[in-house]
Design an enzyme around this catalytic site. Sequence first.
Site, PDB file in Angstrom:
ATOM      1  N   SER A  20      46.822  36.930  40.922  1.00  0.00           N
ATOM      2  CA  SER A  20      47.632  36.307  39.877  1.00  0.00           C
ATOM      3  C   SER A  20      48.737  37.281  39.507  1.00  0.00           C
ATOM      4  O   SER A  20      48.555  38.497  39.604  1.00  0.00           O
ATOM      5  CB  SER A  20      46.781  36.019  38.639  1.00  0.00           C
ATOM      6  OG  SER A  20      47.594  35.655  37.537  1.00  0.00           O
ATOM      7  N   TYR A  28      40.757  39.322  32.522  1.00  0.00           N
ATOM      8  CA  TYR A  28      41.259  38.498  33.626  1.00  0.00           C
ATOM      9  C   TYR A  28      42.246  39.309  34.471  1.00  0.00           C
ATOM     10  O   TYR A  28      42.156  39.306  35.707  1.00  0.00           O
ATOM     11  CB  TYR A  28      41.933  37.245  33.065  1.00  0.00           C
ATOM     12  CG  TYR A  28      42.561  36.362  34.110  1.00  0.00           C
ATOM     13  CD1 TYR A  28      41.787  35.493  34.865  1.00  0.00           C
ATOM     14  CD2 TYR A  28      43.935  36.384  34.336  1.00  0.00           C
ATOM     15  CE1 TYR A  28      42.359  34.672  35.829  1.00  0.00           C
ATOM     16  CE2 TYR A  28      44.515  35.572  35.285  1.00  0.00           C
ATOM     17  CZ  TYR A  28      43.728  34.717  36.036  1.00  0.00           C
ATOM     18  OH  TYR A  28      44.306  33.917  36.986  1.00  0.00           O
ATOM     19  N   ALA A  29      43.163  40.024  33.814  1.00  0.00           N
ATOM     20  CA  ALA A  29      44.142  40.840  34.530  1.00  0.00           C
ATOM     21  C   ALA A  29      43.454  41.896  35.387  1.00  0.00           C
ATOM     22  O   ALA A  29      43.854  42.136  36.529  1.00  0.00           O
ATOM     23  CB  ALA A  29      45.109  41.498  33.547  1.00  0.00           C
ATOM     24  N   ALA A  30      42.411  42.501  34.853  1.00  0.00           N
ATOM     25  CA  ALA A  30      41.681  43.521  35.609  1.00  0.00           C
ATOM     26  C   ALA A  30      41.037  42.929  36.860  1.00  0.00           C
ATOM     27  O   ALA A  30      41.075  43.537  37.937  1.00  0.00           O
ATOM     28  CB  ALA A  30      40.620  44.169  34.724  1.00  0.00           C
ATOM     29  N   LYS A  56      42.024  40.276  38.535  1.00  0.00           N
ATOM     30  CA  LYS A  56      43.049  39.893  39.506  1.00  0.00           C
ATOM     31  C   LYS A  56      43.719  41.123  40.113  1.00  0.00           C
ATOM     32  O   LYS A  56      44.087  41.117  41.297  1.00  0.00           O
ATOM     33  CB  LYS A  56      44.071  38.951  38.863  1.00  0.00           C
ATOM     34  CG  LYS A  56      43.467  37.593  38.499  1.00  0.00           C
ATOM     35  CD  LYS A  56      42.796  36.934  39.703  1.00  0.00           C
ATOM     36  CE  LYS A  56      42.266  35.559  39.418  1.00  0.00           C
ATOM     37  NZ  LYS A  56      41.782  34.889  40.623  1.00  0.00           N
TER      38      LYS A  56
END
Length: 146
Positions: free
Chosen positions: A41, A54-56, A58
């Site tokens: 993402s 979530y960022a981690a 992705k």
Amino acid sequence: MHNSTIERLVRVNTVSPIVLTKYVVRSMMSEGGGRIVNVASIIGFTGYSGLSVYAATKASMLGFTRSLAREVGRLGVNVNAIAPGFLDTDMTQGMESEERQKVARRSALRRLPEVDDVANAVEFLLGDGAKSITGTVITVDAGSTA
């Protein structure tokens, strides 16, 4: 975020693709080639307030993709990733109109990409036209990160 929610997100977005790849790549290596396309993402490299876990997960797919490409490339396996941005989906349709338009205006193309745009990028990476592409991340975000 509750610990169980964090663990579930890490299992779904990080552990599951890695374990699946472990088993799939074995046959690709013995057959002398194959293609793997991971789903990351843009949040994995831009971050977003409120989406740090979530960022981690992705971002982990980005590192996994690049490292695995080096590990299995000599065996004929191409490994790449797609990094979609905010897409025109049922979820984003549920956003307030002004918020959705605000996200779209941030992109160079002034719109949200469609799910088919992501599917077309995956199809390209699986096809003959991408035979020399590995360790790459294709961003499908209508220019949000441009």
